[in-house]
Design an enzyme around this catalytic site. Structure first.
Site, PDB file in Angstrom:
ATOM      1  N   HIS A 145      47.497  24.087  33.565  1.00  0.00           N
ATOM      2  CA  HIS A 145      48.106  22.830  33.114  1.00  0.00           C
ATOM      3  C   HIS A 145      48.382  22.910  31.612  1.00  0.00           C
ATOM      4  CE1 HIS A 145      47.651  20.535  36.769  1.00  0.00           C
ATOM      5  NE2 HIS A 145      46.339  20.641  36.787  1.00  0.00           N
ATOM      6  N   HIS A 195      42.360  27.204  36.249  1.00  0.00           N
ATOM      7  CA  HIS A 195      43.243  26.158  36.763  1.00  0.00           C
ATOM      8  C   HIS A 195      43.672  25.195  35.645  1.00  0.00           C
ATOM      9  CE1 HIS A 195      44.598  23.096  39.796  1.00  0.00           C
ATOM     10  NE2 HIS A 195      44.321  22.293  38.779  1.00  0.00           N
ATOM     11  N   GLU A 196      42.683  24.668  34.957  1.00  0.00           N
ATOM     12  CA  GLU A 196      43.010  23.691  33.912  1.00  0.00           C
ATOM     13  C   GLU A 196      43.864  24.322  32.818  1.00  0.00           C
ATOM     14  OE1 GLU A 196      42.689  20.726  34.527  1.00  0.00           O
ATOM     15  OE2 GLU A 196      41.346  20.989  36.223  1.00  0.00           O
ATOM     16  N   HIS A 236      51.508  24.667  30.835  1.00  0.00           N
ATOM     17  CA  HIS A 236      52.665  23.840  31.183  1.00  0.00           C
ATOM     18  C   HIS A 236      53.012  22.907  30.010  1.00  0.00           C
ATOM     19  CE1 HIS A 236      54.556  21.575  34.893  1.00  0.00           C
ATOM     20  NE2 HIS A 236      55.470  22.135  34.138  1.00  0.00           N
TER      21      HIS A 236
END
Ligand SMILES: [Zn+2]
Length: 716
Positions: A510, A506-507, A513
């Site tokens: 980011h 998940h991290e 992104h």
């Protein structure tokens, strides 16, 4: 111009994300004073390390206060120059000049906010309390500067005639809207009132977060005997003994608390009393008197926010906050949560009935309580799917997960490669740094992996940046991921839970992104998108954690190297919808609680925080005692201490896009460079430079559909 601090939050807690910092290649604008003091204070000059990596080995506590002073002064002088420029306003001399301003301050603030989140100490905590109102006043000095706003407004009026490209036009509109939302159109008296509110809010928000950190450390459960810890592994018991020793409690055992209401060890503690004590230590945080009590702080924050919203012309804080999100209105959020809540609670009640059956079959002789949920769920999982988390953990060794899982998936999808760099100074010995090269083999970014929990680090998991991509400055990104994995006893391998594995993916979503950002202006870089959009790419990246080709590459037994057996995998996959009623309900309850606190008007603020919470949960039909909200009011840092006020719904909102995107990847062949490149080009690289929903449409070819989310969570 300093952006409103974007708060990037993950599974647990909000942390201020950094703002673009100077890289050695960027225009240096430190001034003479800075240049002469730079030797003594490493914060005052751009770092000489690769990528402008902070010189952590040279930065000391005492460097921050003077660096902030100089940074603030310098930024104020730049703003004055822009506002009082004799030349008539142009896009370049006003908007671009604002984007370029405040770089020293940004750099100092970035390092400071990162260190107070990851490796804090009493000196930094104290400074943080002193700085909060100063920084808020500084921000007001800019956004409430009449002359400056006149220039922005004049440009905004003639925006169609300025011949701007799309990103520049969007930047101008964004500045105008930001200033209006920050009070630029208020009269002098109202502006004074607003400044006072902002200052109080900044101080209280800082106090709330600090109380949570201190209270969480102080509330760790102390256990006298090994007997009471029955059910835990030897390694977990050793860790508890070592933690006790480090706190001067030799011979005892200490279980530190995680951020959320639920605590991981509740799943395995056999002693019901120990479970109850652990649970109560968790939920009573911040509400039992003492110096870290947050009940009144929460009430005061809610009141001041409501007053601030009213002053700016909104009925309540949620209406103000949601206007700049993709959801737009409280009604839209209420509608979504309201639609899903009954189905979620219904599923949770059905799960509770199953757990009660199990308790009765074992002649437990008691009613299921919140502290029993995880324990019996784990038993049911074992009975039904014939595995438990402890069977999985030996296959989830940290380095394997990171390098052969998270990185491997990114290499397959995007062609990027990773190489560890041990030459850069870090702020804690357990922190690791990697250099990332792009698909053409050219170095493109640094990645900081800070995976372990410690008392000086805030709870939860999050991503932030030390430098953000922006063509205006030629910066290359420095991006960090932070997790809170318990440090194993010395010499033992770090074995993750399935949840921690997902969090790592998940991290890194980011991180991608931020990494693939391809915009001109810092204001739009990477994760600078609405909150209810920012969790979307990170959630998508979770899909690769269980993708067979990725999983078989990283999930190898830490001792034998054997790949995780297929039958265990099948069971994991079969269990993926298990306990979803609980997960969805605890999340929706917290989201609704957040909305209730922020949809009240200034004249309807409650006097008792816990009574308000109880009543709110009841009114919304989510007051099911065995499934408490994921965070209760007094330790809900996302919404009171961080940037997710009226925004905790964002995870589920983003998940609609996520689930629909997962379908797209599956329809198009999964883990391929072609798919990765398309997602990168149409979505990840855009940042905030175009309307986020437009970038979704360009990626997906249509509007999002909610069906995949409903299926995933069993909410049909
Ligand atoms: Zn996240």
């Amino acid at each position: 111009m300093k952006k409103n601090l974007l708060m990037l939050v993950c599974s647990a807690l909000a942390v201020q994300s950094g703002i673009a910092a100077d890289s050695p290649k960027g225009p240096v604008n430190t001034g003479r004073l800075a240049a002469t003091s730079a030797k003594a204070n490493p914060l005052l000059a751009a770092s000489r390390l690769p990528y402008g990596f902070p010189e952590f080995d040279k930065i000391r506590n005492e460097h921050f206060a003077p660096a902030f002073d100089i940074g603030l002064k310098q930024h104020s002088a730049e703003i004055k120059q822009i506002a009082e420029n004799k030349a008539s306003p142009s896009f370049e001399n006003t908007i671009v000049a604002l984007e370029r301003s405040g770089r020293l301050l940004s750099r100092v603030e970035t390092v400071f906010s990162n260190l107070t989140a990851t490796n804090t100490n009493p000196v930094l905590e104290q400074l943080s309390v002193e700085l909060a109102p100063k920084l808020s006043a500084h921000q007001d000095q800019i956004t409430l500067n009449g002359k400056l706003f006149e220039r922005i407004a004049a440009l905004y009026q003639q925006r169609e005639q300025l011949g701007l490209d799309a990103e520049s036009l969007r930047l101008l509109e964004r500045y105008y809207t930001d200033f209006v939302r920050a009070g630029a159109k208020l009269n002098a008296e109202q502006k004074e009132k607003l400044k006072s509110l902002n200052s109080q809010l900044a101080t209280l928000g800082t106090r709330f977060s600090q109380n949570v950190l201190k209270e969480t450390n102080a509330s760790a459960l102390v256990v006298d005997s090994r007997e009471e810890l029955k059910g835990l592994s030897d390694s977990e018991i050793q860790t508890a003994a070592a933690t006790a020793k480090s706190r001067g409690l030799d011979g005892k055992f200490v279980i530190p608390l995680m951020n959320t209401t639920g605590q991981p060890l509740l799943a395995t503690l056999e002693n019901r009393q120990t479970r109850q004590r652990l649970y109560e230590a968790s939920v009573n945080r911040g509400s039992h008197g003492g110096s870290f009590d947050n009940r009144q702080v929460a009430i005061d924050l809610a009141k001041l926010r409501a007053e601030r919203a009213q002053l700016l012309g909104y009925p309540n804080y949620a209406a103000y906050g949601l206007q700049s999100e993709t959801a737009k209105t409280p009604e839209a959020v209420n509608n979504m949560l309201g639609q899903l809540a009954p189905a979620a609670v219904k599923n949770a009640r059905a799960e509770a009935a199953e757990l009660q059956k199990l308790i009765d079959a074992q002649q437990g002789g008691f009613q299921l309580a919140a502290w029993d949920w995880a324990y019996y769920t784990e038993q049911l999982r074992k009975a039904r799917y014939a595995f438990d988390d402890s069977l999985l953990r030996p296959y989830f060794e940290l380095n394997n997960v990171l390098e052969n899982g998270v990185f491997y998936a990114a290499t397959k999808l995007y062609g990027i490669t990773f190489k560890e760099r041990k030459d850069l100074p870090v702020y804690h010995p357990s922190v690791r740094v990697y250099e990332i090269s792009d698909r053409d083999g050219k170095p493109m970014a640094l990645f900081i992996a800070d995976m372990y929990a410690r008392d000086s680090k805030r709870g939860g998991a999050w991503m932030n940046s030390y430098a953000e991509q922006a063509d205006l400055f030629g910066h290359k990104p420095i991006i960090a991921n932070h997790l809170n994995i318990p440090q194993p006893p010395a010499g033992e391998a770090t074995l993750l839970t399935m949840d921690e594995v997902r969090t790592a993916f998940h991290e890194f979503g980011h991180a991608l992104h931020g990494l693939f950002s391809k915009v001109r202006y810092p204001r739009f870089s990477g994760t600078n998108v609405p909150r209810d959009f920012v969790e979307y790419p990170s959630q998508v990246n979770e899909m690769w954690a269980t993708w067979p080709e990725v999983l078989t590459n990283y999930a190898k037994h830490y001792q034998t190297g054997q790949v995780i057996p297929q039958n265990l995998l099948d069971k994991v996959s079969a269990a993926s919808r298990f306990n979803q009623g609980f997960a969805t309900t605890e999340y929706i309850a917290a989201s609704l609680l957040d909305q209730r606190w922020h949809q009240i008007s200034a004249d309807a603020i409650p006097s008792d925080a816990l009574a308000f919470e109880q009543q709110a949960l009841k009114q919304m039909g989510v007051d099911f005692a065995p499934v408490p909200p994921r965070y209760r009011t007094t330790y809900f840092s996302h919404i009171f201490g961080g940037g997710y006020s009226a925004g905790y719904y964002a995870y589920l909102w983003s998940e609609v896009l996520d689930a629909d995107t997962v379908e797209w990847f599956k329809e198009n062949g999964g883990l391929t460079r072609k798919n990765g490149d398309w997602f990168r080009e149409k979505l990840l690289s855009r940042g905030g430079s175009i309307d986020p929903m437009e970038s979704f449409r360009q990626f997906r070819g249509r509007d999002p559909k909610i069906q995949p989310l409903l299926e995933r969570r069993g909410l049909q």
